[in-house]
Enzyme design. Structure first.
Site, PDB file in Angstrom:
ATOM      1  N   GLY B  18       0.812  -1.202   0.000  1.00  0.00           N
ATOM      2  CA  GLY B  18       0.000   0.000   0.000  1.00  0.00           C
ATOM      3  C   GLY B  18       0.851   1.259   0.000  1.00  0.00           C
ATOM      4  O   GLY B  18       1.676   1.459   0.895  1.00  0.00           O
ATOM      5  N   GLY B  20      -0.186   4.528   0.135  1.00  0.00           N
ATOM      6  CA  GLY B  20      -0.939   5.722   0.525  1.00  0.00           C
ATOM      7  C   GLY B  20      -0.170   6.500   1.577  1.00  0.00           C
ATOM      8  O   GLY B  20       1.051   6.358   1.697  1.00  0.00           O
ATOM      9  N   GLU B 177     -18.318  17.745   1.569  1.00  0.00           N
ATOM     10  CA  GLU B 177     -17.535  18.413   0.524  1.00  0.00           C
ATOM     11  C   GLU B 177     -18.140  18.175  -0.857  1.00  0.00           C
ATOM     12  O   GLU B 177     -18.250  19.091  -1.669  1.00  0.00           O
ATOM     13  CB  GLU B 177     -16.079  17.938   0.592  1.00  0.00           C
ATOM     14  N   ASP B 306      -5.813   3.290   7.614  1.00  0.00           N
ATOM     15  CA  ASP B 306      -7.244   3.032   7.782  1.00  0.00           C
ATOM     16  C   ASP B 306      -7.577   1.577   8.070  1.00  0.00           C
ATOM     17  O   ASP B 306      -8.687   1.267   8.502  1.00  0.00           O
ATOM     18  CB  ASP B 306      -8.011   3.451   6.511  1.00  0.00           C
ATOM     19  N   ALA B 323      -5.928  11.126   7.474  1.00  0.00           N
ATOM     20  CA  ALA B 323      -4.577  11.171   6.932  1.00  0.00           C
ATOM     21  C   ALA B 323      -3.489  11.390   7.996  1.00  0.00           C
ATOM     22  O   ALA B 323      -2.488  10.670   8.005  1.00  0.00           O
ATOM     23  CB  ALA B 323      -4.489  12.233   5.841  1.00  0.00           C
TER      24      ALA B 323
END
Lengths: 450, 450
Positions: B18, B20, B177, B306, B323
């Site tokens: 991953g 991220g 958003e 996460d 984040a």
């Protein structure tokens, strides 16, 4: 043109099919005309096609060179834009046929351009994508980036070499620009990104059937382009034809070349819609129009841009399929319709050649302008200015300058994203070449951590 | 952790799955460690996810918020990047299983994040795309833009209203958003682009099961977000659940709402890969890790970001899936591996909450930072700065500032391109709602030129 069909009650209806250079400039040219305009396109965007190869080679993002047609025309109240694909033209009843229904026209302007031609070898299309739309460019970008990913993983030397062989078919401006940009990526942009392959060993091969590059430009500039490309490391093969293509290999003449990546920049042909007009087409499927760009026998139908086959009224030379010609045709036809509504007639269409050019890599180009020839950095500067100024939208202009300046100094290509494919497909694409070999042993020992 | 398996001959092999926030910061944290690192991801890019909704709403291009993982790590010689999807983890033999083969690890860092959860209603996925990857965002952008195109063409009032109804499911930051941005598009960006529809009549409906928005933020800010959204024109429905979904309609409680566009911002669940570990997961499929983020019984496997379920060692509060938490976990685990190699042990992981925020439209936001609450323009400025600075790459930073400044002053969304779908599919999508009706008569008379 015949005005009998134009009702005096209603404003004449001008239907423009195609929102490229030709169609859009025609619509804009009719801004002050007392007509109702419908512009139909199968995409929602106007595309600045000369920079499309920069999207395919990850230097620019699609939004840098494309803008919504609606937005460009938002202030021109006499235009309606529709996103729809035209099925056919019913010339007799003056109807444009869409899947949803019909649209009646008084004037029809056909500006659907050209598409790739695989010279009857339609199965080649899947193997060797061409470069006409944003989706084409993203597909090429995806394939090019995946090729390096697959090579990084690949354990077999031969299979790896095939992944790192890029064949560009066709030595016109698109082929020259694509092969130059691909060479730059391999040699300058990405070498440090990989640990197990040397990307500078990637082979970029440009295949051209004629004995020179850039047939549309003066011979001297074609020779300059050849020298520049060779100096960069591109293998240019003149007088060569692709005779066969299969998954993973390309046959050039009699030689079979293992190559997983082929990009088609060779033939183009007029969009299929022209066939539904039932008029004479040339060998490339373009409409043979009158000197006022109208279809013989149908003064109310005009064909402009790459779909139009016309010769310069003074020189007799065929008008080339380039952006400036399309723009001039669009403006001419707009003026023509205005003249016609005022009961006047315009002189025949005349193409003003303002120059032709092609870029070769990061800071070289060749250009023929007003009879003078330029090459090298100065030609590249001209090329850059000429290509930035017509970009529609302030943001596009600045954004492209910005991206170029950065990529010029950093050698970086910022849009190197692989999108548009599910992971399963990625894995499949990567494993299709040499799956059994790599499955035999732990790749960690064979290649990944060799 | 147990060092018995680490061979003294070879450098310890850290496999990070991953790329991220969590995975990438872990890799960077190991830059000076004497280890061999492999980072595997199913995408070739690192994505700044907090701005992904801006790609979905056509304000930014993918390349503005994503960058190739290889390129980010190009200077860190101890990392190899591979583009590949992991099938499973063989905990017993310490192997990561790919489709191509296996990769042995000494330390395994799992950072594959979360995906959408449709609460067992998997058929909803096709109808209501979520927002996790660049491709998700481009798909939502495509659907939103096509909805207006279809409405412009649509002759039937009810069908047109259904095209212009956008339902956003879930009132967390993404839902808030997205609905704010969709409302802005309808009310400010595109009204002048269309001739036959009034885009300001588009309905944006935000559905939230709880009694307030932004559950992760203080109550006061959730209320502020509600007021701001309502003022903009978004219809917020609290205490409401989507109970059923079919093509063209959404059922909210007992009410059936004709709506062609649904965006899923509700549930998330841990990536499926966690299941192959055969350890205890929480209800959302996240791994219940020890206080040093390792998997119980497997000190050599760490789960971060996460996918990790952990509580703050001091406060006992669960660490949120945001984040900053992912970044802190990535750094912690990198330090943890270094300590372990040096024969030391780190104290338990502790999350430092630096603030939470969400943006609502063009110049409003809500933020909770260090116990203080902000809203309005000042919160939006903070939000902007906080979100621009972590962007990797100079070009991304400048490009995003540039796009924002322009879109702020021009109200324009420059990336409004419909890509990734063949025309046939576009026509199909557009005609699926009301094809027979429009085919009955000439649409030119019915709607296009009404």
């Amino acid at each position: 043109m015949d005005t009998a069909h134009v009702s005096s009650q209603k404003k004449p209806h001008v239907v423009i099919i195609g929102g490229g250079f030709a169609g859009l400039h025609c619509a804009r040219g009719l801004a002050d005309a007392d007509v109702k305009i419908t512009l139909a396109d199968q995409h929602n965007y106007y595309l600045f096609q000369p920079l499309l190869y920069q999207v395919a080679t990850a230097a620019l993002s699609p939004a840098d060179i494309a803008a919504p047609i609606r937005n460009i025309l938002r202030k021109q109240q006499n235009v309606s834009v529709i996103l729809a694909r035209v099925i056919s033209i019913d010339v007799k009843n003056k109807l444009v046929k869409f899947q949803h229904g019909d649209l009646a026209y008084d004037y029809l302007v056909l500006a659907t351009g050209a598409t790739h031609s695989y010279f009857g070898r339609d199965t080649w299309e899947q193997l060797a994508p061409g470069l006409k739309t944003v989706d084409d460019a993203l597909e090429i970008r995806r394939r090019v980036l995946l090729a390096y990913e697959a090579a990084e993983w690949e354990a077999d030397n031969q299979a790896r070499q095939a992944e790192l062989t890029f064949v560009v078919v066709g030595g016109g401006p698109t082929g020259v620009e694509m092969s130059g940009a691909l060479q730059e990526i391999a040699a300058k942009t990405i070498p440090k990104d990989f640990r197990h392959i040397d990307t500078t060993t990637a082979r970029i091969i440009l295949v051209e059937a004629a004995d020179r590059l850039l047939m549309a430009l003066p011979k001297e500039l074609g020779e300059q382009a050849l020298r520049d490309l060779q100096k960069m490391g591109v293998q240019v093969r003149l007088n060569c034809r692709v005779t066969e293509m299969r998954e993973g290999e390309v046959q050039i003449g009699d030689e079979i070349l293992p190559a997983k990546n082929v990009i088609w920049a060779a033939g183009v042909r007029g969009s299929k819609l022209a066939e539904t007009l039932n008029v004479e087409l040339d060998r490339q499927g373009r409409v043979l129009v009158e000197d006022d760009l109208s279809v013989p026998g149908h003064a109310e139908i005009m064909v402009i841009g790459d779909l139009s086959h016309v010769s310069n009224s003074k020189t007799g030379k065929p008008v080339p399929g380039v952006a400036p010609a399309a723009i001039q045709m669009g403006r001419y036809v707009a003026a023509s319709i205005c003249s016609h509504l005022a009961g006047k007639k315009q002189p025949a269409f005349e193409y003003h050649d303002k120059g032709t050019m092609a870029t070769i890599g990061r800071n070289r180009a060749v250009a023929a302008i007003a009879g003078r020839h330029f090459s090298g950095f100065f030609a590249w500067l001209i090329w850059s200015l000429v290509h930035i100024f017509p970009l529609i939208g302030f943001r596009s202009k600045l954004s492209v300058i910005f991206a170029w300046v950065l990529s010029y100094f950093s050698l970086n290509k910022s849009a190197r994203l692989i999108t548009g494919q599910s992971t399963t497909q990625i894995t499949k694409a990567m494993s299709s070449g040499n799956r059994e070999t790599t499955m035999e042993k732990d790749p960690a020992e064979k290649n990944i951590h060799a």
